[in-house]
Design a protein around this motif. Structure first.
Motif, short mmCIF file in Angstrom:
data_model
loop_
_atom_site.label_atom_id
_atom_site.label_comp_id
_atom_site.label_asym_id
_atom_site.label_seq_id
_atom_site.Cartn_x
_atom_site.Cartn_y
_atom_site.Cartn_z
N THR A 182 0.81 -1.22 0.00
CA THR A 182 0.00 0.00 0.00
C THR A 182 0.84 1.27 0.00
O THR A 182 0.32 2.35 -0.22
CB THR A 182 -0.94 0.03 1.21
N THR A 183 2.14 1.13 0.23
CA THR A 183 3.00 2.32 0.26
C THR A 183 3.72 2.56 -1.06
O THR A 183 4.42 3.56 -1.20
CB THR A 183 4.05 2.20 1.39
N PRO B 213 -0.23 5.02 -5.33
CA PRO B 213 -0.71 4.05 -6.31
C PRO B 213 -0.92 2.65 -5.72
O PRO B 213 -1.86 1.96 -6.10
CB PRO B 213 0.38 4.05 -7.38
N GLY B 214 -0.08 2.25 -4.78
CA GLY B 214 -0.26 0.95 -4.14
C GLY B 214 -1.57 0.85 -3.39
O GLY B 214 -2.26 -0.17 -3.43
N ALA B 215 -1.95 1.91 -2.71
CA ALA B 215 -3.23 1.93 -1.99
C ALA B 215 -4.39 1.92 -2.99
O ALA B 215 -5.41 1.28 -2.76
CB ALA B 215 -3.30 3.16 -1.09
N ARG B 216 -4.21 2.61 -4.12
CA ARG B 216 -5.24 2.58 -5.18
C ARG B 216 -5.37 1.18 -5.76
O ARG B 216 -6.48 0.72 -6.07
CB ARG B 216 -4.89 3.59 -6.29
N LEU B 217 -4.23 0.49 -5.92
CA LEU B 217 -4.27 -0.88 -6.43
C LEU B 217 -5.04 -1.79 -5.46
O LEU B 217 -5.89 -2.57 -5.88
CB LEU B 217 -2.86 -1.41 -6.66
N LEU B 218 -4.76 -1.67 -4.18
CA LEU B 218 -5.48 -2.47 -3.18
C LEU B 218 -6.98 -2.20 -3.28
O LEU B 218 -7.78 -3.14 -3.31
CB LEU B 218 -4.97 -2.14 -1.77
N ALA B 219 -7.38 -0.95 -3.34
CA ALA B 219 -8.80 -0.60 -3.42
C ALA B 219 -9.43 -1.17 -4.68
O ALA B 219 -10.54 -1.72 -4.63
CB ALA B 219 -8.97 0.92 -3.37
N ALA B 220 -8.74 -1.08 -5.81
CA ALA B 220 -9.27 -1.59 -7.07
C ALA B 220 -9.43 -3.11 -7.02
O ALA B 220 -10.43 -3.66 -7.52
CB ALA B 220 -8.37 -1.18 -8.23
N ASN C 166 3.80 -3.10 -6.32
CA ASN C 166 4.24 -4.48 -6.11
C ASN C 166 3.19 -5.30 -5.37
O ASN C 166 2.47 -4.78 -4.52
CB ASN C 166 5.54 -4.48 -5.29
N ILE C 167 3.16 -6.59 -5.71
CA ILE C 167 2.30 -7.54 -5.01
C ILE C 167 3.12 -8.80 -4.73
O ILE C 167 4.17 -9.01 -5.34
CB ILE C 167 1.05 -7.92 -5.82
N ALA C 168 2.62 -9.63 -3.85
CA ALA C 168 3.22 -10.94 -3.61
C ALA C 168 2.09 -11.95 -3.48
O ALA C 168 1.01 -11.64 -2.98
CB ALA C 168 4.06 -10.93 -2.33
N LEU C 169 2.35 -13.16 -3.96
CA LEU C 169 1.42 -14.28 -3.80
C LEU C 169 2.09 -15.33 -2.94
O LEU C 169 3.22 -15.74 -3.21
CB LEU C 169 1.07 -14.88 -5.16
#
Length: 119
Positions: free
Chosen positions: A9-10, A24-31, A57-60
């Protein structure tokens, strides 16, 4: 088995964020949350994946599975592909989705692949 899609989110994607603006990371989480998690996937925020030069960035991750970190994702254009990739990851027994079955962004924007922890 349930897997986790961690969303940094940061992440600022290398750009300054206006005062009072949303990273943008927080926007990605919301989307991603708005679009809805695929079956067997939970979406969780994380404050930093230590890949700041490459954001968003994301992680699985998942128990007994290979883990992945993906970089350079766009909250405006990559949501459907991220969720499709997360669904394929959740459906695989060990986290290893065949290369051609991964969304293109997962083929091209993988930052790290981490072996499963021994139990």
């Amino acid at each position: 088995m349930r897997v986790t899609l961690h969303v940094c989110t940061t992440c600022t994607a290398g750009r300054p964020v206006a005062e009072g603006g949303q990273a943008p990371g927080a926007r990605l989480l919301a989307a991603l949350r708005t679009a809805g998690a695929p079956a067997g996937v939970r979406i969780e925020p994380v404050e930093c994946l230590s890949a700041c030069d490459h954001g968003c960035n994301i992680a699985l991750t998942g128990p007994g599975r290979w883990s992945y970190v993906y970089r350079g994702l766009d909250p405006d254009t990559h949501v459907a592909d991220i969720l499709a990739g997360a669904a394929a990851y959740a459906a695989s027994p060990d986290g290893l989705v065949p290369w051609r079955e991964r969304p293109v962004i997962f083929r091209k924007q993988s930052l790290a692949r981490i072996p499963p922890m021994e139990s």
